[in-house]
Scaffold this active site. Structure first.
Site, PDB file in Angstrom:
ATOM      1  N   GLY A  12      10.326   3.124  -0.130  1.00  0.00           N
ATOM      2  CA  GLY A  12      10.396   3.574   1.539  1.00  0.00           C
ATOM      3  C   GLY A  12      10.500   2.775   2.430  1.00  0.00           C
ATOM      4  O   GLY A  12      10.994   1.451   2.011  1.00  0.00           O
ATOM      5  N   VAL A 119      -0.727  -1.641  -1.075  1.00  0.00           N
ATOM      6  CA  VAL A 119      -0.489  -1.447   0.374  1.00  0.00           C
ATOM      7  C   VAL A 119      -0.685   0.134   0.647  1.00  0.00           C
ATOM      8  O   VAL A 119      -1.027   0.587   2.077  1.00  0.00           O
ATOM      9  CB  VAL A 119       0.820  -1.540   0.721  1.00  0.00           C
ATOM     10  CG1 VAL A 119       1.383  -1.391   2.094  1.00  0.00           C
ATOM     11  CG2 VAL A 119       1.072  -3.083   0.686  1.00  0.00           C
ATOM     12  N   ASN A 121      -2.042   3.914   1.408  1.00  0.00           N
ATOM     13  CA  ASN A 121      -3.429   4.347   2.172  1.00  0.00           C
ATOM     14  C   ASN A 121      -3.916   5.620   1.392  1.00  0.00           C
ATOM     15  O   ASN A 121      -3.260   6.077   0.530  1.00  0.00           O
ATOM     16  CB  ASN A 121      -3.078   4.832   3.691  1.00  0.00           C
ATOM     17  CG  ASN A 121      -3.402   3.651   4.385  1.00  0.00           C
ATOM     18  OD1 ASN A 121      -3.877   2.789   4.315  1.00  0.00           O
ATOM     19  ND2 ASN A 121      -2.329   3.859   5.476  1.00  0.00           N
ATOM     20  N   ARG A 152      -2.089  -7.977  14.351  1.00  0.00           N
ATOM     21  CA  ARG A 152      -1.621  -7.157  15.556  1.00  0.00           C
ATOM     22  C   ARG A 152      -2.668  -7.634  16.625  1.00  0.00           C
ATOM     23  O   ARG A 152      -2.203  -7.729  17.835  1.00  0.00           O
ATOM     24  CB  ARG A 152      -2.220  -5.744  15.378  1.00  0.00           C
ATOM     25  CG  ARG A 152      -0.985  -4.887  14.580  1.00  0.00           C
ATOM     26  CD  ARG A 152      -1.486  -3.472  14.284  1.00  0.00           C
ATOM     27  NE  ARG A 152      -0.532  -2.774  13.741  1.00  0.00           N
ATOM     28  CZ  ARG A 152      -0.448  -1.808  12.915  1.00  0.00           C
ATOM     29  NH1 ARG A 152      -1.475  -1.550  12.354  1.00  0.00           N
ATOM     30  NH2 ARG A 152       0.817  -1.611  12.405  1.00  0.00           N
ATOM     31  N   HIS A 176      -9.547  -0.600   7.217  1.00  0.00           N
ATOM     32  CA  HIS A 176      -8.326  -0.391   7.925  1.00  0.00           C
ATOM     33  C   HIS A 176      -8.333   1.029   8.696  1.00  0.00           C
ATOM     34  O   HIS A 176      -8.783   1.906   8.266  1.00  0.00           O
ATOM     35  CB  HIS A 176      -7.240  -0.167   6.797  1.00  0.00           C
ATOM     36  CG  HIS A 176      -5.907  -0.148   7.465  1.00  0.00           C
ATOM     37  ND1 HIS A 176      -5.645  -1.086   8.402  1.00  0.00           N
ATOM     38  CD2 HIS A 176      -4.847   0.466   7.117  1.00  0.00           C
ATOM     39  CE1 HIS A 176      -4.179  -1.062   8.728  1.00  0.00           C
ATOM     40  NE2 HIS A 176      -3.810   0.000   8.156  1.00  0.00           N
TER      41      HIS A 176
END
Ligand code: TXD
Length: 308
Positions: A12, A119, A121, A152, A176
């Site tokens: 994806g 990775v 969730n 970030r 997270h």
């Protein structure tokens, strides 16, 4: 000897962009897999056709056959579903657990020597699941969230102060999402803690924006979620391992008593190299910071209990 073999599971947005970054950084030959017929093949071919222009020799192969991950030294798992309207977080947990659990079983049988970066969730719970289902040593299973969250934070610090992002270092612990714990005291511009460079209210605003960083992008995009910075984060972790860089990065790892936590996955600073998670760094934390880290671990435990 040849190049190392790397695998990205799930082609994806995050997966395909991760494959692109791995190839462009020449970290190894990449296998990209997905369950959607033709999609990983199409994206891999498209990427391969960019190699003459980008100037890399790494091969990229797309496949629906997960057994083609055999012999991979590092595997990134991005397979999963995003939350759809009407779907609860629990629904997503169980659905992604089914997908990621199946992927973990395939990794155990086809790539038993791989180091795995999760990775998908909900991140910390999926990392726990992969650790459990592969049975791999905990040094070889880790989750990517902290690298993204601190990237970030670094971006917002650089924007606020008008300085080069290259001079900004930052540390973000915990889960997270809401339970993330940005650490301003350990975040610096050329070695100067940001607490010396910004008033507390601006630090708080930037910390809140970081905590909300994923949602800010989702809101802007209207469909899908962030993938450029997430793929750059996953690729940075792969690079630290493949090139044995001994990078000090935050990652979701299995704790065995550090920070007063045991038998749970949580985001903490680690040293990442060829041996995977080579060391867990224990920082002195304030009471508040430690309490936030424990709250975050409690949330993960709640999800772990649902997964059994
Ligand atoms: O910081 C972080 N850890 C994150 C996490 C940052 C960004 C995205 N984060 C999560 O990664 C996100 O919540 C999702 O759980 C994953 C993947 O996100 P992406 O944006 O790439 O989702 P896509 O585009 O929907 O891609 C998921 C792909 C899709 O092509 C499916 O067909 C595929 O996963 N899929 C599978 N691939 C292989 N094997 C199986 N079983 C499978 N099931 C679905």
């Amino acid at each position: 000897m040849g190049r190392p073999k790397l695998a990205v599971i799930g082609a994806g947005m995050v997966g395909a962009t991760t494959a692109q970054r791995l190839a462009e950084k020449q970290l190894g030959d990449v296998v990209l897999t997905d369950v959607v017929e033709g999609m990983p093949q199409g994206k891999a071919l498209d990427l391969a056709e960019s190699a003459p222009l980008e100037g890399y020799d790494a091969s990229i192969r797309g496949t629906n056959d997960i057994s083609e991950i055999n012999g991979s030294s590092v595997i990134v798992i991005t397979a999963g579903l995003a939350r759809r309207p009407g779907m609860s977080r629990d629904d997503l947990l169980m659905k992604n657990a089914e997908i990621v659990g199946g992927v973990a079983d395939a990794i155990r049988s086809h790539a038993p020597d791989a180091t795995v970066i999760v990775v998908t969730n909900p991140l910390d719970a999926m990392t726990y699941l992969v650790h459990k289902r592969t049975g791999f040593d905990h040094r070889r299973v880790m989750g990517m969230a902290g690298v993204l969250d601190s990237a970030r934070f670094r971006t917002f610090i650089a924007m606020e102060l008008g300085v080069s992002v290259a001079d900004v270092q930052a540390m973000v612990l915990g889960g997270h999402g809401d339970s993330m714990v940005p650490l301003p005291r350990y975040s610096t511009v050329s070695g100067i803690p940001i607490t010396e460079l910004m008033p507390p209210d601006r630090i708080k605003a930037i910390s809140d924006r970081t905590r909300n960083g994923g949602a800010e992008i989702v809101e802007l995009l209207k469909q899908g979620s962030a993938f450029y910075a997430p793929s750059a984060s996953a690729a940075a972790m792969v690079e630290a391992i493949v090139r044995d860089r001994k990078k000090l990065l935050p990652a979701a790892v299995y704790l065995t008593g550090q920070y007063g936590l045991r038998n749970v996955f949580a985001g903490v600073p680690v040293k990442l190299g060829a041996g995977g998670v080579e060391e867990i760094i224990e920082l002195p934390l304030t009471e508040d910071e430690l309490a936030s880290l424990h709250r975050s671990a409690d949330q993960v435990r709640g999800l772990m209990a649902k997964l059994g």
